[in-house]
Design a protein around this motif. Sequence first.
Motif, mmCIF file in Angstrom:
data_model
loop_
_atom_site.group_PDB
_atom_site.id
_atom_site.type_symbol
_atom_site.label_atom_id
_atom_site.label_comp_id
_atom_site.label_asym_id
_atom_site.label_seq_id
_atom_site.Cartn_x
_atom_site.Cartn_y
_atom_site.Cartn_z
ATOM 1 N N PHE A 60 0.848 -1.184 0.000
ATOM 2 C CA PHE A 60 0.000 0.000 0.000
ATOM 3 C C PHE A 60 0.887 1.239 0.000
ATOM 4 O O PHE A 60 1.483 1.588 1.013
ATOM 5 C CB PHE A 60 -0.949 -0.036 1.204
ATOM 6 N N PHE A 61 0.972 1.866 -1.164
ATOM 7 C CA PHE A 61 1.855 3.019 -1.341
ATOM 8 C C PHE A 61 1.126 4.302 -0.957
ATOM 9 O O PHE A 61 -0.047 4.491 -1.277
ATOM 10 C CB PHE A 61 2.314 3.120 -2.801
ATOM 11 N N CYS A 62 1.852 5.196 -0.310
ATOM 12 C CA CYS A 62 1.321 6.501 0.065
ATOM 13 C C CYS A 62 1.068 7.334 -1.183
ATOM 14 O O CYS A 62 1.931 7.433 -2.050
ATOM 15 C CB CYS A 62 2.325 7.209 0.968
ATOM 16 N N ALA A 63 -0.093 7.946 -1.241
ATOM 17 C CA ALA A 63 -0.427 8.848 -2.356
ATOM 18 C C ALA A 63 -0.569 10.295 -1.880
ATOM 19 O O ALA A 63 -0.544 11.216 -2.689
ATOM 20 C CB ALA A 63 -1.710 8.397 -3.043
ATOM 21 N N CYS A 64 -0.714 10.486 -0.561
ATOM 22 C CA CYS A 64 -0.845 11.862 -0.051
ATOM 23 C C CYS A 64 0.529 12.507 0.105
ATOM 24 O O CYS A 64 0.644 13.717 0.229
ATOM 25 C CB CYS A 64 -1.630 11.887 1.260
ATOM 26 N N LYS A 65 1.587 11.665 0.082
ATOM 27 C CA LYS A 65 2.988 12.119 0.143
ATOM 28 C C LYS A 65 3.375 12.720 1.491
ATOM 29 O O LYS A 65 4.376 13.419 1.590
ATOM 30 C CB LYS A 65 3.332 13.098 -0.998
ATOM 31 N N GLN A 66 2.583 12.417 2.515
ATOM 32 C CA GLN A 66 2.871 12.934 3.856
ATOM 33 C C GLN A 66 3.384 11.835 4.779
ATOM 34 O O GLN A 66 3.661 12.083 5.955
ATOM 35 C CB GLN A 66 1.610 13.542 4.489
ATOM 36 N N THR A 67 3.471 10.626 4.288
ATOM 37 C CA THR A 67 3.856 9.506 5.145
ATOM 38 C C THR A 67 5.254 9.662 5.733
ATOM 39 O O THR A 67 6.146 10.227 5.090
ATOM 40 C CB THR A 67 3.784 8.176 4.360
ATOM 41 N N ALA A 68 5.442 9.143 6.936
ATOM 42 C CA ALA A 68 6.771 9.107 7.557
ATOM 43 C C ALA A 68 7.446 7.774 7.270
ATOM 44 O O ALA A 68 8.581 7.549 7.671
ATOM 45 C CB ALA A 68 6.646 9.328 9.054
ATOM 46 N N LYS A 69 6.724 6.862 6.610
ATOM 47 C CA LYS A 69 7.272 5.538 6.299
ATOM 48 C C LYS A 69 7.374 5.357 4.790
ATOM 49 O O LYS A 69 7.025 4.297 4.264
ATOM 50 C CB LYS A 69 6.338 4.458 6.857
#
Length: 82
Positions: A60-69
């Motif tokens: 599950f890839f981040c799309a909001c681009k705010q992830t810390a991981k």
Amino acid sequence: MSETPEIAAKEPIKVDVEEGKTYFWCTCGQSKRQPFCDGSHQTTSFTPLPWTATKTGPAFFCACKQTAKSPLCDGSHARLAD
Ligand code: FES
């Protein structure tokens, strides 16, 4: 030149990945091929993030681009304002 990534989506993108394969996650948020880089970052200061899958299966890839991981979702999208 933008230093803040665009929010491509406020939910993660599920991709079936292959163990040992390297994927280039879009960090700028402007790719039309989310969650991966399509070269659109060239007008920004961002560069794609290489990520190698350690097992075959859904990621599950981040799309909001705010992830810390990065590049994977850490739930940060839930804290974004509407
Ligand atoms: S298009 Fe966003 S990092 Fe390349």
